[in-house]
Every structure is written in structure tokens, then in C-alpha cells.
Design an enzyme around this catalytic site. Sequence first.
Site, short mmCIF file in Angstrom:
data_model
loop_
_atom_site.label_atom_id
_atom_site.label_comp_id
_atom_site.label_asym_id
_atom_site.label_seq_id
_atom_site.Cartn_x
_atom_site.Cartn_y
_atom_site.Cartn_z
N CYS A 119 7.66 11.02 -11.15
CA CYS A 119 6.31 11.56 -11.41
C CYS A 119 6.22 13.05 -11.08
O CYS A 119 5.27 13.72 -11.48
CB CYS A 119 5.28 10.80 -10.59
N HIS A 260 -1.44 14.08 -9.46
CA HIS A 260 -0.77 12.95 -10.11
C HIS A 260 -1.75 11.79 -10.20
O HIS A 260 -2.50 11.53 -9.27
CB HIS A 260 0.47 12.55 -9.30
N ASN A 290 -0.88 5.08 -14.69
CA ASN A 290 0.14 6.00 -14.17
C ASN A 290 1.21 6.20 -15.25
O ASN A 290 1.93 5.27 -15.58
CB ASN A 290 0.75 5.38 -12.90
O1 UT7 Z 1 3.65 7.15 -9.25
C1 UT7 Z 1 4.46 7.08 -8.14
C2 UT7 Z 1 3.69 6.91 -6.93
N1 UT7 Z 1 3.10 5.60 -6.88
C3 UT7 Z 1 2.04 5.40 -6.15
O2 UT7 Z 1 1.53 6.33 -5.61
C4 UT7 Z 1 1.52 4.01 -5.95
C5 UT7 Z 1 1.11 3.82 -4.54
N2 UT7 Z 1 0.62 2.50 -4.19
C6 UT7 Z 1 -0.53 1.99 -4.69
O3 UT7 Z 1 -1.20 2.60 -5.50
C7 UT7 Z 1 -1.02 0.67 -4.12
O4 UT7 Z 1 -0.21 0.30 -3.01
C8 UT7 Z 1 -1.02 -0.48 -5.16
C9 UT7 Z 1 -2.12 -0.25 -6.18
C10 UT7 Z 1 0.33 -0.55 -5.84
C11 UT7 Z 1 -1.32 -1.82 -4.47
O5 UT7 Z 1 -2.52 -1.75 -3.74
P1 UT7 Z 1 -2.60 -2.28 -2.23
O6 UT7 Z 1 -3.98 -2.08 -1.79
O7 UT7 Z 1 -1.52 -1.57 -1.46
O8 UT7 Z 1 -2.34 -3.81 -2.42
P2 UT7 Z 1 -1.16 -4.72 -1.81
O9 UT7 Z 1 0.12 -4.41 -2.49
O10 UT7 Z 1 -1.20 -4.67 -0.33
O11 UT7 Z 1 -1.65 -6.14 -2.26
C12 UT7 Z 1 -2.84 -6.75 -1.71
C13 UT7 Z 1 -2.98 -8.14 -2.29
C14 UT7 Z 1 -1.73 -8.98 -2.13
O12 UT7 Z 1 -2.13 -10.31 -1.88
P3 UT7 Z 1 -2.09 -10.89 -0.39
O13 UT7 Z 1 -0.64 -10.76 0.04
O14 UT7 Z 1 -3.00 -10.01 0.41
O15 UT7 Z 1 -2.55 -12.29 -0.57
C15 UT7 Z 1 -1.10 -8.92 -3.51
O16 UT7 Z 1 -0.33 -10.04 -3.81
O17 UT7 Z 1 -3.27 -8.05 -3.68
C16 UT7 Z 1 -2.32 -8.87 -4.40
N3 UT7 Z 1 -2.07 -8.25 -5.69
C17 UT7 Z 1 -2.84 -8.47 -6.77
N4 UT7 Z 1 -3.91 -9.25 -6.96
C18 UT7 Z 1 -4.45 -9.24 -8.20
C19 UT7 Z 1 -1.10 -7.34 -6.00
N5 UT7 Z 1 -1.22 -6.98 -7.28
C20 UT7 Z 1 -2.28 -7.67 -7.78
C21 UT7 Z 1 -2.91 -7.70 -9.04
N6 UT7 Z 1 -3.99 -8.50 -9.20
N7 UT7 Z 1 -2.47 -6.95 -10.09
#
Ligand code: UT7
Length: 333
Positions: A119, A260, A290
Site C-alpha cells: 500500500c 491510505h 482498500n
Molecule cells: O492496507 C494495509 C494495511 N491494512 C490495514 O491497515 C488493516 C488493519 N486492520 C483492520 O482494519 C482491522 O483489524 C480489521 C477490519 C481487519 C478487523 O477489525 P477488528 O476490529 O480488528 O476485528 P477482529 O479481527 O478483532 O475481529 C472481531 C470479530 C471476530 O470474532 P470474535 O473472535 O470476536 O468472535 C471475527 O471473527 O469479528 C469477526 N469478524 C467478522 N464478523 C463479521 C471478522 N471478520 C468479520 C466479518 N464479518 N467480515
Amino acid sequence: MSGTGTDYQVCIAGTGSYVPETILTNEDLAKRVDTSDEWIFTRTGIRERRIAAEGEYTSHMASAAARKALEQAGLEASDVQLIIVATITPDTLTPATACYVQQQIGATAAVAFDISAACSGFLYAMKISKRLIADGAFENALIIGAEKLSAFVNWEDRTTCVLFGDGAGAAVLRRAAPEEGSVLATEMGTDGRLTHLLNIPGGGSACPITASNVGDNLSALAMQGKEVFKHAVNRMKEAAETVIQRAGLEAEDIACVIPHQANLRIIDAIADRLSVPNDRVFINLDKYGNTSAAAVAIALDEANRSGAFKRGDHIVLVVFGAGLTWAAAALRW
Ligand code: UT7
């Protein structure tokens, strides 16, 4: 001053962007994987993303964006001296996507190569080309961020497939006259200790795709989102502060910050830490998701064409991605 004794001012003479026609909404995704518009929008700020057509490659999107940037810059393709394409989704591993772009737009006189900085690639390309023009090695450069991430996503993995999209953005850099805008300061960084946080594990020489692993989705993006999030906020804040300071500016001098476009919560956290009001931060993440190297390039073009800043305004671009990599640039438009 550079080693050659020259140090030309470098401006952005034109920008362009292209996104494919097909729109994939959060509701569409909710029919494929266990997710919802509510989860995706509240966690990321994304509503929809664009998906390239069959037979539409990264180079085609890059060339479409490039033609618009050249038109705005008033530069003929035949006069382009340097093409740098930033991408992690090249048409082929070799030759470089920049070579296909050179052919497609007819920039026969240009030197063309790709860079791989995820990115952060578009701003890496900006720094490299700025230096090469400032030194007098080239008079102009066409830099492009272009991605067909839809080809490198596991469409059954809800933790990644909701995040990414396809598109391309481009800019023409050239020597500037004294009264024109200028790329004032640039910054790049890398932390290779964190390669494991965000990568495409297969398809390279470390892990070729073979008949025995073809079903394992090894050529799809894999990410530890929470960890990446934390680093993104810190590194982007530091990089933006560095270029603001190097350019001799204060946060209140910045008319527009173009970050970004990965996650609205990351963008809000950075704006907050930089003390830049939200209405000066350009966001199009809701429409495109993204798009990796293309994201900041598309945003720059949309901000430019929508009048988010005017001649003489100061703007800051700041990015973060796999590597981990990060970069920023402060410009006088
Ligand atoms: O471009 C390069 C740089 N990239 C970035 O900057 C991305 C950085 N990271 C992020 O933007 C975020 O970490 C994400 C958007 C990828 C994820 O958000 P989060 O708040 O960190 O969520 P998480 O991964 O901690 O997931 C929370 C919950 C989990 O369930 P449990 O374990 O709490 O039961 C996931 O399984 O949300 C669940 N989950 C979803 N639920 C519904 C993960 N993806 C989804 C989904 N729909 N698509």
C-alpha cells in the site's frame, strides 16, 4: 543539493484514476460469507468496492488512469521519460506491469519498471521519481498505483475478502517552474521484522503453487488485522509529522490530508493524533475499500478533481502497508 549539482523543483502536473464498473456491495458479500453490512461498515467504513472484469488486468486499469493524468498534465505519452508502477498484483511476475503500460499507452521513450511496497508503493514511487527528476536524470515521470486484488483474495475468508477492491491512480511529476507547486518533503520506512503480519504466502519462489497445494488458497492475502492496525496508526502518524516538520509547516497549515484508505477507524485515529480536523481529511474508502497501492493515488486524483484543495495549498499524503512499509509526502499544490 544532489551529487550532480542540480536540484530542480518537482511538481505534480496532473492526476488520473480509474475504477472498474462492477460494484460489489456489503450486501452482496453477505450472501457469500457470514458477514453483514453493519459489521463491515462499523469496523472499516467500507460500503462497497469495485471488481475488475474478466480479462481486465492491473495494466489495463493502470493505463486508463495514466491516460487521464497525462491529459491533465498536457503531456504526450511519447514524451514520458520514466514510468513506475507500484503494485502487488502485477499482470505477470515478469515482465513488469510498467512494461505493459508503456506498450498500451505508447510511451515508447520511457524507462519502465515496477516497485513492490504494497500500500506504500505509490509514495515510494513519488519519492524515487522526485529524486530522479530533481537530480536532472529525467524531466518527467508517470507514477501509478494499480491493483487487481480481487485475483488475490480468498473469497471464502470473511476476515479479508470484505476489505479489498480493484482500481488504479496515476500522477505525472515534472520539473516545476518557480511559481508552480512542489513536492516539499518525503519520508519512507520499512520494518521487515513484521513481514508475517500481512502477506501473500504462495505463488513466489518460497512456495510455488503446485498440484498438491492448489486448494490451500496460498496465493490469497493473509493478514493479522489487529496487529497491523496498531502499527498503521503509529507509523502513519510519525511519517506525517516528519514531512510536515521537514516542509517547515504546522498541522494547521495543511488544507488536506490524503491517507491510505484501509480503515476509517485508522484514518480517524491519525487525524486525531495530528490534530487535523476531520473535514480536512479526504476519504473515499466507503466506495472502493482498500485498493492497496492504488488507494492513495485514486484519492489524490478525486481530491484534486473535486476541488478539495487549490493552487498554493499544502497537502499531506500518508500510507502504510505490508512489509511493513510506510511513507508520507508534503506537497505545495
Ligand atoms: O492496507 C494495509 C494495511 N491494512 C490495514 O491497515 C488493516 C488493519 N486492520 C483492520 O482494519 C482491522 O483489524 C480489521 C477490519 C481487519 C478487523 O477489525 P477488528 O476490529 O480488528 O476485528 P477482529 O479481527 O478483532 O475481529 C472481531 C470479530 C471476530 O470474532 P470474535 O473472535 O470476536 O468472535 C471475527 O471473527 O469479528 C469477526 N469478524 C467478522 N464478523 C463479521 C471478522 N471478520 C468479520 C466479518 N464479518 N467480515
